[in-house]
Design an enzyme around this catalytic site. Sequence first.
Site, mmCIF file in Angstrom:
data_model
loop_
_atom_site.group_PDB
_atom_site.id
_atom_site.type_symbol
_atom_site.label_atom_id
_atom_site.label_comp_id
_atom_site.label_asym_id
_atom_site.label_seq_id
_atom_site.Cartn_x
_atom_site.Cartn_y
_atom_site.Cartn_z
ATOM 1 N N PRO A 416 37.374 30.104 40.117
ATOM 2 C CG PRO A 416 35.852 28.375 39.820
ATOM 3 C CD PRO A 416 37.294 28.639 40.115
ATOM 4 C CB CYS A 417 35.113 34.727 41.676
ATOM 5 S SG CYS A 417 36.544 34.204 42.648
ATOM 6 C CD GLN A 418 31.491 30.350 38.419
ATOM 7 O OE1 GLN A 418 31.878 30.424 39.588
ATOM 8 N NE2 GLN A 418 31.661 29.276 37.677
#
Length: 791
Positions: A416-418
């Site tokens: 995840p790379c929010q």
Amino acid sequence: MAARNKQKKRAEPESDLCFAGKPMSVVESTIRWPHRYQSKKTKLQAPTKKPANKGGKKEDEEIIKQAKCHFDKALVDGVLINLNDDVYVTGLPGKLKFIAKVIELFEADDGVPYCRFRWYYRPEDTLIERFSHLVQPKRVFLSNDENDNPLTCIWSKVNIAKVPLPKITSRIEQRVIPPCDYYYDMKYEVPYLNFTSADDGSDASSSLSSDSALNCFENLHKDEKFLLDLYSGCGAMSTGFCMGASISGVKLITKWSVDINKFACDSLKLNHPETEVRNEAAEDFLALLKEWKRLCEKFSLVSSTEPVESISELEDEEVEENDDIDEASTGAELEPGEFEVEKFLGIMFGDPQGTGEKTLQLMVRWKGYNSSYDTWEPYSGLGNCKEKLKEYVIDGFKSHLLPLPGTVYTVCGGPPCQGISGYNRYRNNEAPLEDQKNQQLLVFLDIIDFLKPNYVLMENVVDLLRFSKGFLARHAVASFVAMNYQTRLGMMAAGSYGLPQLRNRVFLWAAQPSEKLPPYPLPTHEVAKKFNTPKEFKDLQVGRIQMEFLKLDNALTLADAISDLPPVTNYVANDVMDYNDAAPKTEFENFISLKRSETLLPAFGGDPTRRLFDHQPLVLGDDDLERVSYIPKQKGANYRDMPGVLVHNNKAEINPRFRAKLKSGKNVVPAYAISFIKGKSKKPFGRLWGDEIVNTVVTRAEPHNQCVIHPMQNRVLSVRENARLQGFPDCYKLCGTIKEKYIQVGNAVAVPVGVALGYAFGMASQGLTDDEPVIKLPFKYPECMQAKDQI
């Protein structure tokens, strides 16, 4: 980089630069370069441009220069340059000189001396760009870019060594680079920005390491290959991937999975009991793997290959001093307050005691007590239980409780790379990796570096390429190349593989040097949409270059996917129901609703009956439910159709003379609907229609600012309807609350995309693909999901 694809500006003739020796024979020249010796008649009839490479682009074509004769050597400043020598080429003012391989020397029919170059790329000239410092010094990449240039462009000779790309193993091996100006071990190809091994004679069988753990693994599981699913969610990507591999003839098993969401882990375990599901953070999982490797080395199960720093507090010296003192085996009486370990049940790296410090922990079953007394205990306090510990580690090693370097064939995952999401207004454009929300990319890469799998498939949102000029994508590729993995980058849309959903995602392949780098599967269905991708990366959309040559099925619509599902109301208490004898109306519905035993899914997971799971919509409050009732059952209907809304120049506003009220006394038209994108959006309380294609299934189902209302029923799409838009088989049951189920489905990789990628992987891993970046699929989804013995 662009300068290489244009003809260099011709330099002034120089007396110390000329062809050397006699011209090559006409016979040899015409055999090797027939396109340079077309007759005048042939030239009038033949194309004047060099055909593009297979799978290439039209803009790659160039005018073919005709030759009087060819030479095999030239003289530059008194230095003899032969065919296939490497040279510096005059560059742009103030810039480094270009580097190229001389692959042709000829005098054109107008008397001008020419050479043809095959270009090398420095790391900074490739996709790696700003992360060239991660790649080894002196390393360059041989490209497939070629063009003609005046002989006067040659500056001098340069020494470039071709060296074998080393195996990626856990053993420390000093790489020997011969004396040279530069060296290359990989090729760089612009379509899909490939980094591939320069060794054309690689043998897949040579990829086996000499590590004892791997040898043991290969002997025990000759017909099986193990997959680790990182950031697995409920398991959609690995489920599809393993089904696709199965279609290709490869038996791939999701042996381990890791995710921080408990409900997603429960869903994966329910559907895949064969998987060791770890509900923990990826960084804790990595710390655990390092400790597990140390334990396996301690009990001589694997050979020690390189130092792995222990994170636990128990020192080997302390244990060695107590080797002969094991309370569990001596039968000595216990001191007051002491308990005897019966066996160990689990292992983790964490802080279950809440001390504020994470350490290696083991789950203990105490002798004379039942499971309700099981506790997590720090490894540092178990020094007197060596025999029980040894027994647990040996059993875990044999059952592959945890992966060791060399035992994982494939890793898939979407870190995840929010921090790069377009919904994040506080993105760090200058230094994305300093954002904690993007740190999981580094953790993912660290796990790959530790386990060294044969293949890696990384998935992420398109913002990976769009944000900060592709900062994180470039970093990921540079890291893989620095680890000597081959890489390939592409984008795939779910709708292109048999779903009524657009959902575009980035996929990055990585493969060990001796493995075949998998291609991307070409689309099977039409998608009538232009994707908002940066111009630099537009050709990474799989199928874009080949689109005019593909015969695609019509795009699926919402009705094609959900028309057979029984009608439900806003509130459905039971997550299991019958289909009510509703027959599938489309091929998609027929195959997506198969019983588990009729599919390629493992037969021993989930529910064997043909029941409908999770056909539950998010329960709307009374006010929102009443608002939904105001939305007409027609295409394009939304909040603008509510009473009291005026629209001028595509901008909605409240009628100042009339404000309709709900039964509760609140306004029918909420202020947030009018203010959303300044009244120009048609998404709030939008009703979907049967002939439409959904843009993207998201993790929440509130209708306040998105189009999620059922075409003919006053409710939002149910969890199962969303799951069908993602390609989940109906037999794939989810766990958790309704909101948690929406999150799992919305975060998932579309199952048919996973199937297509799994098939491409399977074919490549068997050496059944060529060097092309794409492959045609011999099947369509979901028909391919049916087990062969059911056809």
